[in-house]
Design a protein around this motif. Structure first.
Motif, PDB file in Angstrom:
ATOM      1  N   VAL A   8     -31.587  -2.482  -0.069  1.00 19.03           N
ATOM      2  CA  VAL A   8     -32.905  -3.295   0.111  1.00 19.03           C
ATOM      3  C   VAL A   8     -33.844  -2.337  -1.128  1.00 19.03           C
ATOM      4  CG1 VAL A   8     -34.680  -4.100   1.378  1.00 19.03           C
ATOM      5  CG2 VAL A   8     -32.126  -4.388   2.094  1.00 19.03           C
ATOM      6  N   ALA A   9     -34.034  -1.214  -0.607  1.00 16.55           N
ATOM      7  CA  ALA A   9     -34.920  -0.421  -1.186  1.00 16.55           C
ATOM      8  C   ALA A   9     -34.888  -0.437  -2.776  1.00 16.55           C
ATOM      9  CB  ALA A   9     -35.150   0.969  -0.743  1.00 16.55           C
ATOM     10  N   VAL A  10     -33.830  -0.084  -3.303  1.00 11.54           N
ATOM     11  CA  VAL A  10     -33.524  -0.433  -4.727  1.00 11.54           C
ATOM     12  C   VAL A  10     -33.993  -1.530  -5.229  1.00 11.54           C
ATOM     13  CG1 VAL A  10     -30.913  -0.531  -4.764  1.00 11.54           C
ATOM     14  CG2 VAL A  10     -32.124   0.650  -6.714  1.00 11.54           C
ATOM     15  N   THR A  39     -39.024   1.920 -16.991  1.00 14.62           N
ATOM     16  CA  THR A  39     -38.414   3.071 -16.618  1.00 14.62           C
ATOM     17  C   THR A  39     -39.511   4.225 -16.073  1.00 14.62           C
ATOM     18  OG1 THR A  39     -36.979   2.847 -18.608  1.00 14.62           O
ATOM     19  CG2 THR A  39     -36.934   5.015 -17.565  1.00 14.62           C
ATOM     20  N   GLU A  40     -40.520   4.337 -16.680  1.00 16.13           N
ATOM     21  CA  GLU A  40     -41.459   5.155 -15.932  1.00 16.13           C
ATOM     22  C   GLU A  40     -41.802   4.721 -14.766  1.00 16.13           C
ATOM     23  OE1 GLU A  40     -44.620   5.412 -18.765  1.00 16.13           O
ATOM     24  OE2 GLU A  40     -43.493   7.113 -20.069  1.00 16.13           O
ATOM     25  N   ARG A  41     -42.150   3.306 -14.303  1.00 18.30           N
ATOM     26  CA  ARG A  41     -42.726   2.924 -13.021  1.00 18.30           C
ATOM     27  C   ARG A  41     -41.337   3.058 -12.059  1.00 18.30           C
ATOM     28  NH1 ARG A  41     -45.364   3.076 -10.161  1.00 18.30           N
ATOM     29  NH2 ARG A  41     -45.401   1.007  -9.183  1.00 18.30           N
ATOM     30  N   GLN A  49     -32.457   7.058 -11.406  1.00 18.52           N
ATOM     31  CA  GLN A  49     -31.023   6.782 -11.872  1.00 18.52           C
ATOM     32  C   GLN A  49     -30.820   5.546 -12.473  1.00 18.52           C
ATOM     33  OE1 GLN A  49     -29.431   8.573  -8.505  1.00 18.52           O
ATOM     34  NE2 GLN A  49     -28.407  10.021  -9.826  1.00 18.52           N
ATOM     35  N   THR A  50     -29.938   5.161 -13.334  1.00 17.10           N
ATOM     36  CA  THR A  50     -29.329   3.882 -13.568  1.00 17.10           C
ATOM     37  C   THR A  50     -27.489   4.129 -13.629  1.00 17.10           C
ATOM     38  OG1 THR A  50     -29.119   2.112 -15.211  1.00 17.10           O
ATOM     39  CG2 THR A  50     -29.325   4.441 -16.015  1.00 17.10           C
ATOM     40  N   TRP A  51     -27.323   2.595 -12.903  1.00 24.10           N
ATOM     41  CA  TRP A  51     -25.701   2.785 -12.886  1.00 24.10           C
ATOM     42  C   TRP A  51     -25.080   2.237 -14.250  1.00 24.10           C
ATOM     43  CZ3 TRP A  51     -24.032  -2.331 -13.747  1.00 24.10           C
ATOM     44  CH2 TRP A  51     -24.884  -3.267 -13.543  1.00 24.10           C
ATOM     45  N   TYR A  52     -26.072   1.769 -15.219  1.00 22.75           N
ATOM     46  CA  TYR A  52     -25.658   0.847 -16.151  1.00 22.75           C
ATOM     47  C   TYR A  52     -25.780   1.656 -17.566  1.00 22.75           C
ATOM     48  CZ  TYR A  52     -24.851  -3.471 -19.403  1.00 22.75           C
ATOM     49  OH  TYR A  52     -24.494  -4.163 -20.122  1.00 22.75           O
ATOM     50  N   TYR A  53     -24.730   2.578 -17.573  1.00 27.38           N
ATOM     51  CA  TYR A  53     -24.779   3.387 -18.699  1.00 27.38           C
ATOM     52  C   TYR A  53     -25.871   4.155 -18.821  1.00 27.38           C
ATOM     53  CZ  TYR A  53     -20.810   0.517 -19.791  1.00 27.38           C
ATOM     54  OH  TYR A  53     -19.774  -0.120 -19.897  1.00 27.38           O
ATOM     55  N   PRO A  93     -31.551  -0.219 -11.850  1.00 29.95           N
ATOM     56  CA  PRO A  93     -31.753   1.217 -11.135  1.00 29.95           C
ATOM     57  C   PRO A  93     -30.672   1.338 -10.247  1.00 29.95           C
ATOM     58  CG  PRO A  93     -33.317  -0.565 -10.007  1.00 29.95           C
ATOM     59  CD  PRO A  93     -32.653  -1.085 -11.127  1.00 29.95           C
ATOM     60  N   CYS A  94     -30.846   2.728  -9.539  1.00 31.00           N
ATOM     61  CA  CYS A  94     -29.787   3.100  -8.505  1.00 31.00           C
ATOM     62  C   CYS A  94     -30.118   4.216  -7.962  1.00 31.00           C
ATOM     63  CB  CYS A  94     -28.185   3.117  -8.916  1.00 31.00           C
ATOM     64  SG  CYS A  94     -27.885   4.616  -9.853  1.00 31.00           S
ATOM     65  N   LYS A  95     -29.844   4.586  -6.593  1.00 29.69           N
ATOM     66  CA  LYS A  95     -30.026   5.777  -5.981  1.00 29.69           C
ATOM     67  C   LYS A  95     -28.647   6.278  -5.445  1.00 29.69           C
ATOM     68  CE  LYS A  95     -33.648   7.438  -4.195  1.00 29.69           C
ATOM     69  NZ  LYS A  95     -34.998   7.575  -3.443  1.00 29.69           N
ATOM     70  N   GLU A  96     -28.001   7.148  -5.851  1.00 28.85           N
ATOM     71  CA  GLU A  96     -26.849   7.524  -5.435  1.00 28.85           C
ATOM     72  C   GLU A  96     -25.806   6.233  -5.859  1.00 28.85           C
ATOM     73  OE1 GLU A  96     -27.356   8.456  -1.335  1.00 28.85           O
ATOM     74  OE2 GLU A  96     -28.051  10.549  -1.756  1.00 28.85           O
ATOM     75  N   SER A  97     -25.038   5.981  -4.950  1.00 31.62           N
ATOM     76  CA  SER A  97     -23.942   4.818  -5.276  1.00 31.62           C
ATOM     77  C   SER A  97     -24.650   3.574  -4.843  1.00 31.62           C
ATOM     78  CB  SER A  97     -22.829   4.892  -4.583  1.00 31.62           C
ATOM     79  OG  SER A  97     -22.884   4.889  -3.301  1.00 31.62           O
TER      80      SER A  97
END
Length: 231
Positions: A8-10, A39-41, A49-53, A93-97
């Motif tokens: 939910v947060a991400v 990206t900065e925001r 982090q990002t999960w997409y490359y 965006p992502c945080k961990e997995s």
């Protein structure tokens, strides 16, 4: 299945940044400046982090709005927005997995983002892509397969006089832990939607012979009653 506080947060962060982008976009904005802002925001919201490359923000506008390209190969351009344009921003965006994934197309008229376009072509594209999401929510159940959704969505796109612009021909993917684990909304995929934590629906379409490519992406999951729900 999906709603944990981390998911939910991400996703909320992605939606917040997209809402802020509408005020950031100006005639002098470019894909590069919009991607940098996004990206900065996200980083300020503690999603670094990002999960997409290595592509947290994929921005396409103007002559590139119909371009379909992997984040692996994407490089933001410096074409200015100008007075009239269509700007699509896709955030990953992502945080961990835990993944977020959300995209919106912004119509620019008279140098600013507008909620209600005057141009008929803009009106039709924005309305149609949002209606596709409503149609999909009425169609899918936990037993619907990725292939069923692919066939249904592309039938709606074609019957509406639009075409699917995705370079792989799909219209979404599962929410997974790694890139290689994704299940795609593609032809012949017999995996049921209800067997994954959640899935994206992200049609990238244009009216036949049009210059503008529209995209609208949400993550969906099935609630305890088996109803598709937007994250």
């Amino acid at each position: 299945m999906i709603p944990s506080s981390q998911y939910v947060a991400v996703q909320q962060a992605a939606k917040q940044v997209l809402s802020e982008i509408s005020d950031f976009i100006s005639p002098t904005s470019t894909e590069r400046s919009i991607a940098t802002f996004a990206t900065e925001r996200l980083a300020q919201l503690r999603f670094l982090q990002t999960w997409y490359y290595a592509c947290p923000a994929l921005v396409l506008l103007g002559s590139r709005s119909c371009l379909s390209i992997s984040g692996r190969d994407y490089k933001p351009d410096t074409e200015p927005v100008g007075e009239i344009n269509l700007v699509t921003v896709d955030l990953s965006p992502c945080k961990e997995s835990f993944w977020g994934d959300c995209a919106r197309s912004f119509v620019v008229e008279n140098g600013r983002v507008v909620c209600t376009p005057v141009d008929v072509e803009f009106q039709r594209g924005i309305t149609f892509v949002k209606e596709l999401h409503l149609q999909v929510r009425s169609f899918v159940t936990p037993q619907t397969t990725f292939g069923d959704l692919y066939e249904f969505a592309n039938q709606q796109i074609t019957s509406g006089g639009f075409e699917n612009l995705d370079f792989l021909g799909n219209v979404g993917h599962s929410i997974a832990k790694t890139l290689d684990d994704r299940e795609f909304v593609e032809e012949g995929n017999r995996r049921a939607l209800g067997t994954v934590p959640g899935f994206t629906f992200e049609p990238h379409i244009r009216k036949i012979d049009s210059r503008w490519g529209f995209k609208h992406e949400n993550i969906y999951y099935f609630n305890d009653a088996g109803n598709p729900t937007e994250l």
